[in-house]
Design an enzyme around this catalytic site. Structure first.
Site, PDB file in Angstrom:
ATOM      1  N   ASP A   1      50.637  46.544  33.557  1.00  0.00           N
ATOM      2  CA  ASP A   1      49.512  46.137  32.725  1.00  0.00           C
ATOM      3  C   ASP A   1      49.364  47.198  31.634  1.00  0.00           C
ATOM      4  O   ASP A   1      49.748  48.356  31.814  1.00  0.00           O
ATOM      5  CB  ASP A   1      48.236  45.978  33.559  1.00  0.00           C
ATOM      6  N   SER A   2      48.786  46.777  30.510  1.00  0.00           N
ATOM      7  CA  SER A   2      48.797  47.603  29.302  1.00  0.00           C
ATOM      8  C   SER A   2      47.742  48.688  29.253  1.00  0.00           C
ATOM      9  O   SER A   2      47.795  49.542  28.374  1.00  0.00           O
ATOM     10  CB  SER A   2      48.550  46.675  28.118  1.00  0.00           C
TER      11      SER A   2
ATOM     12  N   GLY B   1      44.565  47.804  28.816  1.00  0.00           N
ATOM     13  CA  GLY B   1      43.429  47.132  28.174  1.00  0.00           C
ATOM     14  C   GLY B   1      42.283  46.940  29.158  1.00  0.00           C
ATOM     15  O   GLY B   1      41.118  47.199  28.841  1.00  0.00           O
ATOM     16  N   TYR B   2      42.615  46.506  30.341  1.00  0.00           N
ATOM     17  CA  TYR B   2      41.588  46.217  31.348  1.00  0.00           C
ATOM     18  C   TYR B   2      41.053  47.488  31.996  1.00  0.00           C
ATOM     19  O   TYR B   2      39.848  47.633  32.201  1.00  0.00           O
ATOM     20  CB  TYR B   2      42.186  45.302  32.417  1.00  0.00           C
TER      21      TYR B   2
ATOM     22  N   ASP C   1      45.120  44.447  24.901  1.00  0.00           N
ATOM     23  CA  ASP C   1      44.075  43.465  24.608  1.00  0.00           C
ATOM     24  C   ASP C   1      42.707  44.059  24.910  1.00  0.00           C
ATOM     25  O   ASP C   1      42.601  45.133  25.500  1.00  0.00           O
ATOM     26  CB  ASP C   1      44.283  42.222  25.494  1.00  0.00           C
TER      27      ASP C   1
ATOM     28  N   GLN D   1      42.640  35.569  25.426  1.00  0.00           N
ATOM     29  CA  GLN D   1      41.266  35.971  25.747  1.00  0.00           C
ATOM     30  C   GLN D   1      40.324  34.838  25.303  1.00  0.00           C
ATOM     31  O   GLN D   1      40.751  33.710  25.194  1.00  0.00           O
ATOM     32  CB  GLN D   1      40.920  37.318  25.087  1.00  0.00           C
TER      33      GLN D   1
ATOM     34  N   GLY E   1      40.696  38.212  30.907  1.00  0.00           N
ATOM     35  CA  GLY E   1      39.264  37.994  30.694  1.00  0.00           C
ATOM     36  C   GLY E   1      38.595  37.081  31.700  1.00  0.00           C
ATOM     37  O   GLY E   1      37.447  36.702  31.520  1.00  0.00           O
TER      38      GLY E   1
ATOM     39  N   ASP F   1      48.096  38.724  40.259  1.00  0.00           N
ATOM     40  CA  ASP F   1      48.018  40.061  40.851  1.00  0.00           C
ATOM     41  C   ASP F   1      46.557  40.302  41.162  1.00  0.00           C
ATOM     42  O   ASP F   1      45.686  39.707  40.514  1.00  0.00           O
ATOM     43  CB  ASP F   1      48.472  41.153  39.859  1.00  0.00           C
TER      44      ASP F   1
ATOM     45  N   HIS G   1      49.069  43.735  56.735  1.00  0.00           N
ATOM     46  CA  HIS G   1      48.663  42.385  57.140  1.00  0.00           C
ATOM     47  C   HIS G   1      48.247  41.547  55.926  1.00  0.00           C
ATOM     48  O   HIS G   1      48.722  40.432  55.725  1.00  0.00           O
ATOM     49  CB  HIS G   1      47.520  42.383  58.161  1.00  0.00           C
TER      50      HIS G   1
HETATM   51  N1  PRF Z   1      43.529  42.155  30.444  1.00  0.00           N
HETATM   52  C1  PRF Z   1      44.474  43.010  30.938  1.00  0.00           C
HETATM   53  N2  PRF Z   1      44.603  43.203  32.256  1.00  0.00           N
HETATM   54  C2  PRF Z   1      43.781  42.551  33.102  1.00  0.00           C
HETATM   55  C3  PRF Z   1      42.797  41.665  32.660  1.00  0.00           C
HETATM   56  C4  PRF Z   1      42.655  41.436  31.245  1.00  0.00           C
HETATM   57  O1  PRF Z   1      41.822  40.669  30.750  1.00  0.00           O
HETATM   58  C5  PRF Z   1      42.133  41.199  33.802  1.00  0.00           C
HETATM   59  C6  PRF Z   1      41.005  40.257  33.851  1.00  0.00           C
HETATM   60  N3  PRF Z   1      40.819  39.683  35.106  1.00  0.00           N
HETATM   61  C7  PRF Z   1      42.749  41.820  34.893  1.00  0.00           C
HETATM   62  N4  PRF Z   1      43.725  42.634  34.454  1.00  0.00           N
HETATM   63  N5  PRF Z   1      45.277  43.661  30.101  1.00  0.00           N
END
Ligand code: PRF
Length: 383
Positions: free
Chosen positions: A99-100, A102-103, A153, A201, A228, A278, A347
């Protein structure tokens, strides 16, 4: 902005007749991924509490997830480069997606500032200040070396005011163009290819979701993600957004719903046409003593399991399900032993993998819809 690199092959084998569920395969330089798939989360180059050997042999996922934000702060990009990338560093030769950030940066709430240029944030480790931009996040992900890398993002919170959601979505689109532009100038770091997924998004607004899905589809990437969602909105609202977006995203490319979810959320979203998931839920909840099973959830800390010597899960697919009793696992949690969290994690991950593999079998057999409806009812219980 269009991408012209093809480094991942997606083949669709079956589409369910009574829903939009699909069974497919993704092939990359690190092997084949059978979809629908659940990706265990290994934030800091470790699926918490699980040895790579157990992960490979017992849980057996085709792909796991890592986080740019965490790996950038520790062990840091330089160490990962010296190691020859994340696969070699952690001893995992199957697929990885990163993942980048962003979240993760968005989750820092008070400790970050979002601007057009990027996101300025404060490290949760040592308080140091950093700036993530679409450009440097692409460079960092090249060095980490995952097989699938994500666009930078902004994940909007829930609820989110319409005008904020709209402005944020347009910025995410501009960031996407910057990601693609920069990736084209940044060669692969290692001797295998990487595939880039952009992210839809648009919060919980159907018109914004449609607009975003169209923009993302236009980028012509080898796979697409939906972000999102699962940020506090009711499940029905999440399903509504998935449905709208899946109508627009290309059918011949994998669709990844980020950060989702409960076993029920996963089955409902598979029915709407999602291929990849995930979530920290199976691992995080395991560490708190919550077990997912085909018949509902168990709080293993509950006194009712004190003298229940039956196996953890009669239907379970991993060795812990058969070798240990509920009473023993409850004891480990009561005594706060590491082993309890490890057993519960194996488990839960084994259960999530079983669930998506069963879903695939039923999509191929043609009876996914009735199977899903039965499972959703069954799993919605507390044992
Ligand atoms: N953007 C990024 N990773 C994420 C999300 C997102 O909106 C979410 C939202 N459930 C989880 N992981 N880059």
């Amino acid at each position: 902005m269009q991408l012209d690199i093809e480094s991942l092959k997606f083949t669709l084998h079956n589409t369910d007749l009574q829903s939009k569920a699909r069974a497919g395969t993704i092939v990359t330089d690190h092997g084949t991924i059978e979809t629908p798939i659940f990706m265990p989360v290994g934030t800091v180059a470790s699926v918490k509490g699980v040895h790579q050997k157990e992960l490979r042999e017992e849980v057996n996922p085709d792909i796991i997830l890592g986080n740019t934000y965490h790996l950038f702060l520790r062990p840091k990009t330089e160490i990962l480069k010296k190691a020859g990338g994340l696969h070699k560093f952690m001893g995992w030769d199957r697929n990885i997606l990163t993942d980048s950030g962003g979240y993760q940066v968005y989750s820092l709430s008070g400790n970050r500032k979002i601007k057009e240029e990027g996101v300025k944030f404060k490290s949760h480790i040592d308080g140091s200040m950093h700036l993530f931009t679409p450009e440097n996040v692409m460079e960092i992900q090249r060095v980490i070396g995952a097989d699938i890398i994500m666009a930078f993002d902004e994940c909007t919170p829930y609820p989110c005011e319409y005008n904020y959601a709209k402005r944020s979505m347009h910025m995410t689109h501009r960031w996407l163009d910057r990601c693609i532009n920069h990736l084209e100038k940044t060669p692969f770091e290692y001797d295998y290819a990487q595939t880039f997924f952009p992210i839809v998004q648009g919060s919980t607004y159907k018109d914004l979701r449609r607009q975003s899905a169209e923009y993302i589809a236009n980028a012509g990437a080898e796979g697409n993600a939906i972000g999102g969602l699962s940020v506090g909105e009711p499940a029905e609202e999440m399903y509504g957004m998935t449905e709208v977006v899946c109508e627009i995203l290309p059918e011949d490319k994998p669709r990844y719903l980020m950060g989702v979810g409960t076993p029920i959320n996963i089955l409902e979203n598979i029915a709407l046409g999602i291929d990849m998931f995930d979530c920290v839920m199976p691992t995080r909840n395991a560490r708190n003593g919550m077990l997912f099973t085909a018949h509902g959830t168990i709080n293993i800390k509950n006194k009712k399991w004190e003298d229940d010597f039956s196996p953890i899960d009669e239907m379970g697919t991993t060795f812990v399900d058969r070798e240990y009793s509920k009473a023993y696992l409850r004891h480990l949690f009561a005594a706060n032993e590491y082993l309890g969290k490890q057993i519960a994690t194996i488990h839960n991950l084994g259960f999530y993998m079983w669930l998506v593999r069963e879903a695939r079998k039923h999509i191929i057999a043609g009876d996914f819809r009735p199977w899903k409806d039965t499972m959703v009812k069954q799993m919605d219980k507390r044992l």
